[in-house]
Enzyme design. Structure first.
Site, PDB file in Angstrom:
ATOM      1  N   SER A 176       0.845  -1.197   0.000  1.00  0.00           N
ATOM      2  CA  SER A 176       0.000   0.000   0.000  1.00  0.00           C
ATOM      3  C   SER A 176       0.874   1.238   0.000  1.00  0.00           C
ATOM      4  O   SER A 176       1.985   1.226   0.523  1.00  0.00           O
ATOM      5  CB  SER A 176      -0.866   0.029   1.255  1.00  0.00           C
ATOM      6  N   ASP A 177       0.363   2.321  -0.581  1.00  0.00           N
ATOM      7  CA  ASP A 177       0.938   3.614  -0.238  1.00  0.00           C
ATOM      8  C   ASP A 177       0.650   3.796   1.257  1.00  0.00           C
ATOM      9  O   ASP A 177      -0.174   3.078   1.832  1.00  0.00           O
ATOM     10  CB  ASP A 177       0.317   4.732  -1.083  1.00  0.00           C
ATOM     11  N   TRP A 178       1.305   4.755   1.891  1.00  0.00           N
ATOM     12  CA  TRP A 178       1.240   4.833   3.359  1.00  0.00           C
ATOM     13  C   TRP A 178      -0.184   5.148   3.847  1.00  0.00           C
ATOM     14  O   TRP A 178      -0.653   6.266   3.780  1.00  0.00           O
ATOM     15  CB  TRP A 178       2.263   5.863   3.849  1.00  0.00           C
ATOM     16  N   GLY A 179      -0.838   4.111   4.313  1.00  0.00           N
ATOM     17  CA  GLY A 179      -2.216   4.263   4.764  1.00  0.00           C
ATOM     18  C   GLY A 179      -3.241   4.105   3.657  1.00  0.00           C
ATOM     19  O   GLY A 179      -4.386   4.503   3.825  1.00  0.00           O
ATOM     20  N   ALA A 180      -2.855   3.516   2.539  1.00  0.00           N
ATOM     21  CA  ALA A 180      -3.804   3.422   1.415  1.00  0.00           C
ATOM     22  C   ALA A 180      -4.664   2.156   1.444  1.00  0.00           C
ATOM     23  O   ALA A 180      -5.555   2.014   0.627  1.00  0.00           O
ATOM     24  CB  ALA A 180      -3.066   3.523   0.084  1.00  0.00           C
TER      25      ALA A 180
END
Ligand SMILES: *[C@@H]1O[C@H](CO)[C@@H](O)[C@H](O)[C@H]1NC(C)=O
Ligand SMILES: *[C@@H]1O[C@H](CO)[C@@H](O)[C@H](O)[C@H]1NC(C)=O
Ligand SMILES: *[C@@H]1O[C@H](CO)[C@@H](O)[C@H](O)[C@H]1NC(C)=O
Ligand SMILES: *[C@@H]1O[C@H](CO)[C@@H](O)[C@H](O)[C@H]1NC(C)=O
Ligand SMILES: *[C@@H]1O[C@H](CO)[C@@H](O)[C@H](O)[C@H]1NC(C)=O
Ligand SMILES: *[C@@H]1O[C@H](CO)[C@@H](O)[C@H](O)[C@H]1NC(C)=O
Ligand SMILES: *[C@@H]1O[C@H](CO)[C@@H](O)[C@H](O)[C@H]1NC(C)=O
Ligand SMILES: *[C@@H]1O[C@H](CO)[C@@H](O)[C@H](O)[C@H]1NC(C)=O
Length: 901
Positions: free
Chosen positions: A301-305
């Site tokens: 994931s992108d950070w928190g995606a």
């Protein structure tokens, strides 16, 4: 919580449910009259997530054998550990996974980023990818990736978070465009593919990001935009709505190059696609990425995606970063993976074979690049992303105190050489009237009583000519206003500068020994309404050099009202006014621009006293030195624009930056322009740009001649692809679920507050019942490969050379230097397939001494001739006439020929 319900709702059905209290209203909303047909597009479900090793090529085979063996030894908790982030700030790197202590295996260290090692010291600040792109130099792009990767490697990084193919640069003002190479899919694909190879050849894993259609910063995250930036009417994350052909031909295209090059990991993006989170869109991840593009590595994931656990895993998500939710921002809080991933296997909701596949994907990437060897050589991260102090608590204020920074130097002569050469080769000469450049020095000007006409006094003006008042590291993550040379954009792509040459320093270093006077002023005269010095310098100097620029970045930071994306495409710091004023007073005004993307030049570009213009992206630590090398003719400029500069800013696709009532707070970004992005848009609509994609002048004159095209093999490419190789058998994973007792926190385990663990608190957490699987959910693995897929990068036939082209290029003089030969291809236009008039399909940078010529060769692959056919869900080589153009830019095409299939 509002966000969580909203997004989870969207994911499960792949439908349009948003956070609004009455979601039905949104689901049923059909495009109204005049609305885009893409408005409220949806994404079909696609299950299951394919097992990685069924469609691999030779380069992956050995890695999979080792990965299967390694993962075969792991317990459930250990598999969860290597696929789950341990939480924000819980390890030395920006992203960290859990360890497998039993096997002496440390978790992964993931670090930004694409331009250098972020958040540490004794590293290089390389030129931005956009600047590297504008060099159009494939060899140098490889060297850049190598230099960048060596610095990461020697700091102990396992996974370098780059390169960037999304944003591609669809919107001129997109905040993170400078982190990518340029606004053409073929171009980005070549540059990204080379970069993946250059990184992974050093023994660390590259990361293809951000998948996909992450073209703007506005509304990319809920908490950031709704809460932090105060868009209270926002109910859901921006949805990029794209038709199937455009997805494949424009946005997925460069990802295919990276997968073909063996990229180990892909980062899915914050935005939604067709109203389903990109990180949770089963059609995108299971079908497009893993089947059609044949991606054998892992999706992080992108950070928190990630916005769910089970739904994400079933949709093809493999690694959660950094672990924890996006609420609050920065990410920390409850975790969708870690213990919840353990629970979802224990309660039978996620097949344990899916977790095996996730872990095998991760470990295959590890073995593919020989990270085991790298780790033996380097021995783990030697820095902390959270402090430069020598010692600190290990877990964000908790845990033992230990040495966290060894301050290891990773800058080398090689890094410097590459950073400098790129900064120089990225410079594009846009205008040069009567050979105003290079500046001409004269050895005699220090003679007593000299009265010749040589250049004797240089005036340097513009806020960006000098240093920022706070120095090179003006703000955290380079979110700097108040001037200084614009050598970086801001956000996670920025690094701490080890030093920074300003243009004034670069000019001084040459002018002073040559006996030339240098005067300068770097105030923003318009704001301060103080033009006295400015006017004096403008009037008195033989040449006035005005340094200007524009910046942008990531939307967790705002600079001068620009929340990531640029709010306009003008130069910053009153530069237009300065240039116009100076050109009334001086007949030799040279403009130097450092910009993160296209800027409006119209107020002065045709002014006869503006004699020369240099343009480049953020140049990194050597910025002013590189500029001076070109100004003084030590190097002949050879950069090319990696995007189009318009005459009228209305011709750029705008940022969607307001919430309209019709969208109910769920912004719909319809990619209605389809295939017609950047120069293809200008060509298609017959709009004359100021400077087109591929444009750039030289101090020398160059000519092209003798274009010819030849069939590469015996047979013309077939209309439809041959079937891909058969899929390997379904791997034999053990579906047995361990006893929940084994997963309870070990006795006397020392827990830290925000640290995320694979363990459960007690067995009663393992609930039973019916899980509401999404529509279309299945565990039935396909029997045959998708026609488009079957191997990394897609059907291997796509990568065969179909035609070769060659042309002669000559340096007509008077200077030695380099020039870029560009090949564009016009596909047959039919009722069924309307395509851009011309598309880049080859480029080569050639160095020649004056008077010399050489032959440039281009390979046209089957894929370069293909269009995406939505009906057969594969590529087609149309029958008809293809036009091949070779020349200096997307509009200046000296040579043309055709071939017919
Ligand atoms: C998005 O919707 C468009 C229009 O219906 C469709 O062509 C395309 O395949 C969809 N893409 C995805 C990823 O769902
Ligand atoms: C998971 O990783 C954590 C953090 O490194 C470690 O404390 C724990 O022992 C690991 N668990 C297993 C089962 O390996
Ligand atoms: C597991 O998920 C639930 C529901 O989202 C959440 O409340 C809980 O905090 C998560 N567990 C952990 C350890 O983060
Ligand atoms: C299994 O556990 C996961 C993670 O906590 C949860 O999301 C899911 O709803 C559970 N399934 C059932 C049937 O309880
Ligand atoms: C564990 O791994 C580290 C780093 O790769 C290595 O230095 C060490 O010798 C290993 N220890 C054992 C017991 O194998
Ligand atoms: C454009 O934005 C820049 C940066 O915020 C600002 O300095 C400039 O004044 C703006 N220009 C116009 C014409 O609005
Ligand atoms: C160009 O500069 C000269 C001063 O050297 C000035 O006299 C002239 O008016 C300028 N031209 C224009 C069009 O402003
Ligand atoms: C190169 O072109 C310039 C005009 O752009 C011309 O003045 C010059 O004479 C040319 N030089 C050669 C060697 O052809």
């Amino acid at each position: 919580m509002r966000l969580t319900t909203a997004v989870a709702g969207i994911s499960l059905a792949g439908s349009l449910v948003s956070a609004s209290s009455s979601p039905e209203e949104l689901v049923l909303k059909a495009p109204s009259d005049g609305a885009s047909p893409l408005n409220w597009a949806t994404s079909p479900p696609y299950y299951p997530s394919p097992f990685a090793q069924r469609a691999i090529d030779d380069q992956w085979a050995a890695a999979f054998a080792k990965a299967e063996e390694f993962v075969g030894q792991l317990t459930l908790a250990e598999k969860v550990n290597i696929t789950s982030g341990i939480g924000w700030m819980m390890g030395p790197c920006l992203g960290n996974t859990g360890d497998v202590p039993r096997l002496n295996f440390s978790g992964f260290c993931l670090q930004d980023g694409p331009l250098g090692v972020r958040s540490t010291d004794y590293i290089s600040a390389f030129p931005a990818a956009l600047t590297a792109g504008s060099s159009f130099n494939k060899d140098l792009l490889y060297e850049r990736a190598k230099a960048l990767a060596l610095e990461h490697k020697h700091k102990g990084v396992d996974i370098l978070l780059g390169p960037v193919a999304g944003p591609l640069g669809r919107q001129a003002a997109g905040g993170r465009n400078w982190e990518g190479f340029g606004a053409d899919s073929y171009f980005s694909g070549i540059a990204c593919g080379i970069t993946v190879k250059g990184i992974q050849d050093q023994g660390i894993i590259a990361n293809a990001k951000h998948f996909i259609a992450n073209e703007q910063e506005h509304f990319r995250q809920y908490s950031e935009w709704n809460r932090h930036w105060g868009y209270e009417d926002m109910t859901a994350i921006l949805s990029s709505n794209i038709d199937d052909r455009t997805l494949h031909e424009v946005y997925a295209w460069p990802f295919a190059d990276m997968i073909k090059a063996g990229v180990g990991s892909v980062m899915c993006s914050y935005n939604q696609v067709n109203n389903s989170q990109a990180c949770q869109n089963s059609y995108l991840l299971n079908n497009v990425l893993k089947e059609q593009l044949g991606f054998p590595g892992f999706v992080m994931s992108d950070w928190g995606a990630f916005h769910s656990g089970v739904a994400t895993v079933l949709s093809g998500g493999d690694m959660n970063m950094p672990g924890g939710n996006i609420t609050p921002n920065p990410p920390e809080g409850p975790a969708y993976f870690s213990s919840n991933l353990t629970l979802s296997v224990l309660n039978g909701t996620v097949p344990s074979s899916r977790l095996d596949d996730m872990a095998v994907r991760v470990m295959a990437a590890y073995y593919l690049v020989n990270l085991d060897e790298t780790r033996k050589e380097v021995g783990g991260p030697s820095f902390s992303s959270w402090t430069l102090d020598d010692i600190d608590n290990l877990y964000n204020g908790e845990g033992p105190v230990a040495v966290v920074n060894k301050h290891i130097n990773v800058r080398t002569d090689y890094s410097d050489k590459i950073a400098e050469q790129l900064a120089v080769e990225g410079i594009v000469l846009l205008k040069n009237v009567d050979n105003a450049l290079p500046l001409k020095t004269d050895d005699n000007i220090r003679d007593l009583y000299y009265d010749g006409k040589a250049l004797r006094k240089i005036g340097v003006l513009g806020v960006a000519a000098g240093s920022h008042p706070n120095g090179p590291n003006c703000q955290e993550d380079m979110a700097c206003s108040d001037g200084g040379v614009m050598a970086s954009g801001w956000g996670s792509g920025a690094v701490k500068f080890p030093f920074l040459y300003t243009p004034i320093e670069g000019i001084n270093a040459r002018a002073i020994p040559a006996g030339i006077q240098v005067d300068y002023e770097t105030r923003n005269n318009a704001v301060e309404n103080n033009w006295k010095e400015f006017d004096r310098i403008s009037s008195e100097s033989d040449v006035v050099i005005i340094v200007a620029g524009a910046s942008a970045g990531e939307s967790f930071l705002e600079v001068d009202g620009n929340i990531g994306d640029r709010k306009n495409v003008s130069l910053w710091y009153g530069a237009d006014e300065q240039i116009k004023r100076a050109s009334k007073l001086n007949s030799n005004v040279v403009v130097v621009i450092n910009s993160v993307g296209p800027v409006d030049l119209e107020q002065w570009i045709e002014h006869p006293n503006v004699t020369a213009v240099l343009f480049s992206g953020p140049q990194g630590e050597f910025a002013g030195e590189a500029t001076a090398q070109v100004l003084f003719g030590e190097v002949n400029p050879s950069g090319r624009l990696p995007f189009t500069i318009a005459k009228d800013e209305k011709d750029y696709i705008p940022i969607l930056d307001t919430l309209i009532p019709e969208d109910h707070g769920a912004p719909q970004d319809n990619f209605d322009e389809g295939l017609y992005v950047d120069y293809k848009y200008f060509d298609h609509h017959d709009i004359e740009p100021r400077y087109e994609f591929g444009y750039g002048l030289s101090y020398s004159n160059w000519s092209f001649s003798k274009l010819s095209v030849k069939l590469a093999g015996k047979e013309k490419p077939s209309e439809h692809l041959p079937p891909p190789p058969a899929l390997a058998p379904v791997p034999n994973y053990n579906e047995a679920i361990p006893s929940p007792e084994e997963l309870v926190f070990p006795k006397d385990f020392q827990k830290f507050d925000k640290f995320l663990y694979p363990y459960i608190e007690n067995v009663s957490q393992v609930t039973e019942g019916e899980y509401p699987y999404p529509e279309g959910y299945s565990t039935e693995q396909p029997e045959t490969a998708s026609l488009a897929g079957g191997a990394p990068g897609g059907n291997p036939a796509l990568w065969e050379v179909a035609y070769t082209a060659k042309a002669t290029i000559k340096n007509e003089g008077p200077y030695g230097g380099a020039y870029v030969a560009q090949l564009y291809l016009g596909l047959p236009q039919t009722d069924e397939f309307q395509s851009p008039i011309r598309q880049l399909r080859g480029f080569e940078k050639i160095s020649l001494e004056p008077g010399k010529s050489t032959v440039v060769n281009f390979d046209l692959l089957v894929r370069d001739l293909s269009v995406w056919d939505t009906a057969s869900q594969s590529w087609i080589v149309q029958r008809g006439t293809y036009t091949v153009y070779v020349g200096s830019s997307s509009r200046n095409l000296e040579l043309k020929t055709t071939f017919t299939i």
